[in-house]
Motif scaffolding. Structure first.
Motif, PDB file in Angstrom:
ATOM      1  N   ARG A  14       0.449  -1.347  -0.124  1.00  0.00           N
ATOM      2  CA  ARG A  14      -0.021   0.048   0.110  1.00  0.00           C
ATOM      3  C   ARG A  14       0.817   1.224  -0.014  1.00  0.00           C
ATOM      4  N   ASP A  15       1.889   1.143   0.830  1.00  0.00           N
ATOM      5  CA  ASP A  15       2.799   2.387   0.920  1.00  0.00           C
ATOM      6  C   ASP A  15       3.680   2.539  -0.550  1.00  0.00           C
ATOM      7  N   ARG A  16       3.808   1.763  -1.048  1.00  0.00           N
ATOM      8  CA  ARG A  16       4.547   1.826  -2.668  1.00  0.00           C
ATOM      9  C   ARG A  16       3.697   2.089  -3.629  1.00  0.00           C
ATOM     10  N   LEU A  17       2.341   1.897  -3.249  1.00  0.00           N
ATOM     11  CA  LEU A  17       1.469   1.982  -4.317  1.00  0.00           C
ATOM     12  C   LEU A  17       1.128   3.724  -4.044  1.00  0.00           C
ATOM     13  N   TYR A  18       0.964   4.242  -2.947  1.00  0.00           N
ATOM     14  CA  TYR A  18       0.847   5.457  -2.640  1.00  0.00           C
ATOM     15  C   TYR A  18       2.258   6.336  -3.219  1.00  0.00           C
ATOM     16  N   GLU A  19       3.432   5.842  -2.982  1.00  0.00           N
ATOM     17  CA  GLU A  19       4.574   6.560  -3.390  1.00  0.00           C
ATOM     18  C   GLU A  19       4.339   6.694  -4.790  1.00  0.00           C
ATOM     19  N   ALA A  20       4.197   5.522  -5.482  1.00  0.00           N
ATOM     20  CA  ALA A  20       3.982   5.539  -7.071  1.00  0.00           C
ATOM     21  C   ALA A  20       3.146   6.309  -7.613  1.00  0.00           C
ATOM     22  N   ALA A  21       1.898   6.262  -6.895  1.00  0.00           N
ATOM     23  CA  ALA A  21       0.867   7.409  -7.393  1.00  0.00           C
ATOM     24  C   ALA A  21       1.297   8.613  -7.236  1.00  0.00           C
ATOM     25  N   THR A  26       3.498  13.766 -10.124  1.00  0.00           N
ATOM     26  CA  THR A  26       4.515  14.734  -9.756  1.00  0.00           C
ATOM     27  C   THR A  26       5.115  15.041 -11.549  1.00  0.00           C
ATOM     28  N   PHE A  27       5.054  13.857 -11.984  1.00  0.00           N
ATOM     29  CA  PHE A  27       5.629  14.079 -13.361  1.00  0.00           C
ATOM     30  C   PHE A  27       4.497  14.661 -14.150  1.00  0.00           C
ATOM     31  N   VAL A  28       3.235  14.372 -14.032  1.00  0.00           N
ATOM     32  CA  VAL A  28       2.321  14.923 -14.772  1.00  0.00           C
ATOM     33  C   VAL A  28       2.493  16.471 -14.520  1.00  0.00           C
ATOM     34  N   ILE A  29       2.505  16.950 -13.422  1.00  0.00           N
ATOM     35  CA  ILE A  29       2.487  18.276 -13.046  1.00  0.00           C
ATOM     36  C   ILE A  29       3.603  18.933 -13.752  1.00  0.00           C
ATOM     37  N   CYS A  30       4.956  18.357 -13.735  1.00  0.00           N
ATOM     38  CA  CYS A  30       6.133  18.998 -14.220  1.00  0.00           C
ATOM     39  C   CYS A  30       5.951  18.929 -15.744  1.00  0.00           C
ATOM     40  N   MET A  31       5.371  17.902 -16.485  1.00  0.00           N
ATOM     41  CA  MET A  31       5.124  18.083 -17.715  1.00  0.00           C
ATOM     42  C   MET A  31       4.272  19.123 -18.167  1.00  0.00           C
ATOM     43  N   TRP A  32       3.223  19.096 -17.465  1.00  0.00           N
ATOM     44  CA  TRP A  32       2.052  20.378 -17.752  1.00  0.00           C
ATOM     45  C   TRP A  32       2.764  21.552 -17.620  1.00  0.00           C
ATOM     46  N   LEU A  33       3.755  22.019 -16.645  1.00  0.00           N
ATOM     47  CA  LEU A  33       4.371  23.154 -16.573  1.00  0.00           C
ATOM     48  C   LEU A  33       5.169  23.303 -17.836  1.00  0.00           C
ATOM     49  N   TYR A  34       5.793  22.396 -18.142  1.00  0.00           N
ATOM     50  CA  TYR A  34       6.908  22.519 -19.169  1.00  0.00           C
ATOM     51  C   TYR A  34       6.296  22.748 -20.413  1.00  0.00           C
ATOM     52  N   PHE A  35       5.155  22.037 -20.939  1.00  0.00           N
ATOM     53  CA  PHE A  35       4.418  22.200 -22.191  1.00  0.00           C
ATOM     54  C   PHE A  35       3.489  23.187 -22.071  1.00  0.00           C
ATOM     55  N   GLY A  56       7.369  16.322  -0.298  1.00  0.00           N
ATOM     56  CA  GLY A  56       6.151  16.836   0.454  1.00  0.00           C
ATOM     57  C   GLY A  56       5.474  15.488   0.431  1.00  0.00           C
ATOM     58  N   SER A  57       5.313  14.669  -0.732  1.00  0.00           N
ATOM     59  CA  SER A  57       4.530  13.716  -0.639  1.00  0.00           C
ATOM     60  C   SER A  57       4.978  12.489   0.189  1.00  0.00           C
ATOM     61  N   ARG A  58       6.446  12.457   0.203  1.00  0.00           N
ATOM     62  CA  ARG A  58       7.243  11.567   1.033  1.00  0.00           C
ATOM     63  C   ARG A  58       6.974  11.870   2.403  1.00  0.00           C
ATOM     64  N   PHE A  59       6.909  13.329   2.844  1.00  0.00           N
ATOM     65  CA  PHE A  59       6.835  13.742   4.166  1.00  0.00           C
ATOM     66  C   PHE A  59       5.376  12.968   4.771  1.00  0.00           C
ATOM     67  N   PHE A  60       4.237  13.183   3.823  1.00  0.00           N
ATOM     68  CA  PHE A  60       3.108  12.753   4.468  1.00  0.00           C
ATOM     69  C   PHE A  60       2.764  11.296   4.326  1.00  0.00           C
ATOM     70  N   ILE A  61       3.647  10.399   3.296  1.00  0.00           N
ATOM     71  CA  ILE A  61       3.422   9.150   2.997  1.00  0.00           C
ATOM     72  C   ILE A  61       4.091   8.323   4.198  1.00  0.00           C
ATOM     73  N   GLU A  62       5.080   9.104   4.925  1.00  0.00           N
ATOM     74  CA  GLU A  62       5.855   8.443   6.044  1.00  0.00           C
ATOM     75  C   GLU A  62       4.992   8.258   7.365  1.00  0.00           C
ATOM     76  N   PHE A  63       3.948   9.110   7.293  1.00  0.00           N
ATOM     77  CA  PHE A  63       2.961   8.906   8.442  1.00  0.00           C
ATOM     78  C   PHE A  63       2.137   7.415   8.473  1.00  0.00           C
ATOM     79  N   LEU A  64       2.160   6.728   7.161  1.00  0.00           N
ATOM     80  CA  LEU A  64       1.555   5.823   7.045  1.00  0.00           C
ATOM     81  C   LEU A  64       2.459   4.418   7.198  1.00  0.00           C
ATOM     82  N   LYS A  65       3.889   4.602   7.050  1.00  0.00           N
ATOM     83  CA  LYS A  65       4.771   3.723   7.144  1.00  0.00           C
ATOM     84  C   LYS A  65       4.907   3.163   8.498  1.00  0.00           C
ATOM     85  N   ASN A  66       5.441   1.983   8.647  1.00  0.00           N
ATOM     86  CA  ASN A  66       5.994   1.562   9.834  1.00  0.00           C
ATOM     87  C   ASN A  66       7.481   2.225  10.136  1.00  0.00           C
TER      88      ASN A  66
END
Length: 108
Positions: A14-21, A26-35, A56-66
Motif C-alpha cells: 500500500r505504501d509503495r502504491l501511494y508513493e508510485a501514485a 509529480t511527473f504529470v505536473i512537471c510535464m504540464w508546467l513544461y509544455f 512533500g508527498s514523502r513527508f506525508f506518506i511517512e506517516f503511514l509507514k512503519n
C-alpha cells in the motif's frame, strides 16, 4: 518493526502504491508546467516544483509507514520526514527565485 513490512505485506505494498501514485502525479505536473505553461523559461521553477512534490508527498506518506528503526518510535517525526524538510524548503526557494527572476529582475 522491520519484520512486519516484508515483501508481499499488504502494508508495504500500500505504501509503495501511494508513493508510485504521488510520483506519477509529480511527473504529470512537471510535464504540464513544461509544455502548457512554458515554465522552462523560468530557471529553476520545474526543479523546485519537483522537489516540493516529491519530498512533500514523502513527508506525508511517512506517516503511514512503519518505523524502520527502534529509536524512531519515540520521535514526533521519523527520520524520513526530518530528511524531507530541507528539500521541501529548497524547492520553495527555487520556486520563489524563479518567480522573482521571472518578473524582470537581474539574475543573482
Amino acid at each position: 518493526e522491520i519484520a512486519s513490512c516484508l515483501v508481499g505485506s499488504e502494508m508495504c505494498i500500500r505504501d509503495r502504491l501511494y508513493e508510485a501514485a504521488s510520483y506519477l502525479v509529480t511527473f504529470v505536473i512537471c510535464m504540464w508546467l513544461y509544455f502548457k505553461k512554458d515554465a522552462w523559461k523560468k530557471e529553476g521553477l520545474i526543479f523546485g516544483v519537483f522537489m516540493i512534490c516529491v519530498f512533500g508527498s514523502r513527508f506525508f506518506i511517512e506517516f503511514l509507514k512503519n518505523d524502520q528503526e527502534e529509536f524512531e518510535a519515540d520521535m514526533m517525526l521519523n527520520m524520513g520526514q526530518w530528511l524531507s524538510i530541507p528539500f521541501v524548503l529548497a524547492g520553495i526557494y527555487f520556486v520563489w527565485r524563479a518567480m522573482r527572476l521571472g518578473k524582470g529582475m537581474k539574475k543573482i
